[in-house]
Design an enzyme around this catalytic site. Structure first.
Site, short mmCIF file in Angstrom:
data_model
loop_
_atom_site.label_atom_id
_atom_site.label_comp_id
_atom_site.label_asym_id
_atom_site.label_seq_id
_atom_site.Cartn_x
_atom_site.Cartn_y
_atom_site.Cartn_z
N GLY A 1 -6.73 1.54 -5.28
CA GLY A 1 -7.47 2.42 -5.66
C GLY A 1 -7.66 2.97 -5.28
O GLY A 1 -7.74 3.61 -4.00
N ASP B 1 0.77 -1.20 -0.11
CA ASP B 1 -0.23 -0.11 0.59
C ASP B 1 1.13 1.10 0.18
O ASP B 1 1.48 1.38 0.33
CB ASP B 1 -0.94 -0.38 1.03
N TYR C 1 -15.06 6.68 -11.84
CA TYR C 1 -15.15 5.53 -11.86
C TYR C 1 -15.14 4.25 -11.80
O TYR C 1 -14.45 3.02 -11.87
CB TYR C 1 -15.22 6.04 -10.36
N SER D 1 -17.20 -3.38 -8.64
CA SER D 1 -18.52 -3.06 -8.10
C SER D 1 -19.71 -2.96 -8.99
O SER D 1 -19.41 -3.73 -9.61
CB SER D 1 -17.80 -1.58 -7.96
N ASP E 1 3.56 1.48 -4.18
CA ASP E 1 2.72 2.37 -5.41
C ASP E 1 2.22 1.26 -6.43
O ASP E 1 2.99 0.60 -7.45
CB ASP E 1 3.39 3.81 -6.20
N ASN F 1 -4.58 6.63 1.36
CA ASN F 1 -5.74 6.94 1.80
C ASN F 1 -6.07 6.29 2.78
O ASN F 1 -6.85 5.88 3.09
CB ASN F 1 -7.17 6.04 0.65
N VAL G 1 -30.15 14.56 2.79
CA VAL G 1 -30.72 12.83 1.79
C VAL G 1 -31.07 12.98 0.46
O VAL G 1 -32.11 14.01 0.00
CB VAL G 1 -32.27 12.69 2.12
N LYS H 1 -13.55 1.02 -13.49
CA LYS H 1 -13.96 -0.63 -12.86
C LYS H 1 -13.85 -1.51 -14.29
O LYS H 1 -13.31 -2.66 -14.26
CB LYS H 1 -14.77 -1.04 -11.89
N ASN I 1 -20.35 8.88 1.10
CA ASN I 1 -20.75 7.72 1.67
C ASN I 1 -21.70 8.14 2.32
O ASN I 1 -21.59 8.33 3.44
CB ASN I 1 -19.87 6.64 1.46
N GLY J 1 -26.00 11.24 -11.23
CA GLY J 1 -25.67 10.27 -11.91
C GLY J 1 -25.96 8.88 -10.52
O GLY J 1 -26.06 7.94 -11.35
#
Ligand code: NAD
Ligand code: UDP
Length: 338
Positions: free
Chosen positions: A82, A31, A148, A124, A58, A35, A216, A152, A198, A293
């Site tokens: 990622g 790693d 993103y 995902s 990396d 993050n 919301v 993937k 999130n 989105g």
């Protein structure tokens, strides 16, 4: 069994490393701490009784990877490393394609050169785009609506092409639904930097008093209460899914694709109510515009993983919210800086 875990210091990777250690596997974490914080290692050791080998490097740097593969007799790779924020990916597409797509390419090339032929990749549910119906099966068409998701999808397609001409490889694409929750010890959890993107990290920061209210996003979706519905899965169940993948298909040549979800959907307001119950704290919220989105609803059909991997999610919504609260209330500012 030595397993290279790229991104193993992050949210899902760190929980998976604990489950691996408990199952007698040896994770080697790779790693770059982009993050995550190095104090995660202390917590993994505290909870599992074993300090994993940690290599700072990396995934875009082949020399870093070549060195690890030559130093250790690695059997399989789990590739978590990622970037994962949808909004950020719109603003910084090149960084997303570089880290996610190029990083996966460099990693696969390093594996090929080292003769390591077993890869489990973090994909995902975003690759299903806006699904025509729910629950979602692995056979549904794929598409992308942001960089993103496209990163993937591109990685999935590259790995599929590669596996076709390297039929002795085992490549597993795990399509995660919405990971939430924390280790039940309260010592590991999700530690987003800055404003959380999130839902659950945001809700828990409101409950702990770090933020005033939750926005919301959308209350006019054709769902149970007008708010978005997702398949929230406990991170410990998700972690167990990786062990199941390694054990059941990690040595089986082929391209393996699985949904990792519970098969149930919950709305934003249901998640807020469950969190208020678990924490005993109010979570003030405001109904605002839809987030561009976003889709109305999304949940998995997890039957294929159950049949092939002998895996299914067992933790409940109460487990998810109680464990999140334990982590958030004991670590209001996340992991310590070292
Ligand atoms: P995370 O950000 O907590 O963990 C990712 C880790 O990768 C971090 O420790 C980071 O430092 C490391 N990393 C980033 N770039 C790197 C690089 N170039 N080289 C080496 N390490 C690097 O994220 P997470 O939530 O644990 O997600 C793990 C994987 O699962 C990601 O690939 C993500 O796209 C995927 N995923 C996550 C979710 C989710 O909601 N959390 C959902 C679906 C898929
Ligand atoms: N959401 C919300 N407020 C927030 C973050 C998320 O209402 O601050 C909603 C979002 O619109 C979606 C659900 O919560 O319906 C899950 O969003 P998240 O970003 O956690 O995951 P996604 O499914 O978008 O990957």
């Amino acid at each position: 069994m030595l397993v290279l875990v790229t991104g193993g210091m992050g949210y899902i990777g760190s929980h998976t490393c604990i489950q691996m250690i408990e199952a007698g596997m040896t994770p080697i974490i790779f790693d770059n701490l982009y993050n995550s914080k190095s104090s995660v290692l202390d917590r993994i050791e505290e909870v599992s009784g074993q300090r994993p080998i940690f290599v700072e490097g990396d995934v875009r740097n082949k020399a870093d990877l070549d060195k690890v593969f030559s130093q250790y007799d690695i059997e399989s790779v789990i590739h978590f490393a990622g970037l994962k924020a949808v909004g950020e990916s719109v603003a910084m597409p090149l960084e997303y394609y570089d880290t996610n797509v190029n990083g996966s390419y460099v990693l696969t090339a390093a594996m090929r050169d080292a003769g390591v032929k077993s890869l489990v990749f973090s994909s995902s549910a975003t690759v299903y785009g806006d699904p025509a119906s729910v629950p979602i099966l692995e056979s549904f068409p794929t598409s992308a609506t942001n960089p993103y998701g496209r990163s993937k999808l591109i990685i999935e397609e590259c790995l599929t092409d590669f596996q076709k001409v390297n039929p002795d490889w085992s490549i597993t694409l795990l399509r995660y639904f919405n990971p939430v929750g924390s280790h039940p010890s309260g010592r590991l959890g999700e530690d987003p930097q800055g404003i959380p993107n999130n839902l659950m990290p945001f809700v828990s920061q409101v409950a702990v008093g770090r933020r005033e209210f939750l926005s919301v996003f959308g209350s006019d979706y054709p769902t149970v209460d007008g708010t978005g519905v997702r398949d929230y899965i406990h991170v410990m169940d998700l972690s167990d899914g990786h062990l199941a993948a390694l054990n059941h298909v990690g040595k089986k040549a082929g391209l393996h694709i699985y949904n990792l979800g519970t098969g149930n959907g919950n709305s934003v307001l249901e998640m807020v109510a469950a969190f208020e119950k678990a924490s005993g704290k109010p979570v003030p919220y405001k109904l605002v515009e839809r987030r561009p989105g976003d889709i109305a609803e999304c949940w998995a059909d997890p039957a294929k993983a159950k049949a092939d991997l002998k895996w299914q999610a067992t933790r409940t919504l109460d487990d998810m919210t109680q464990d999140t609260w334990r982590w958030q209330s004991n670590n209001p500012n996340g992991y310590p800086e070292v």
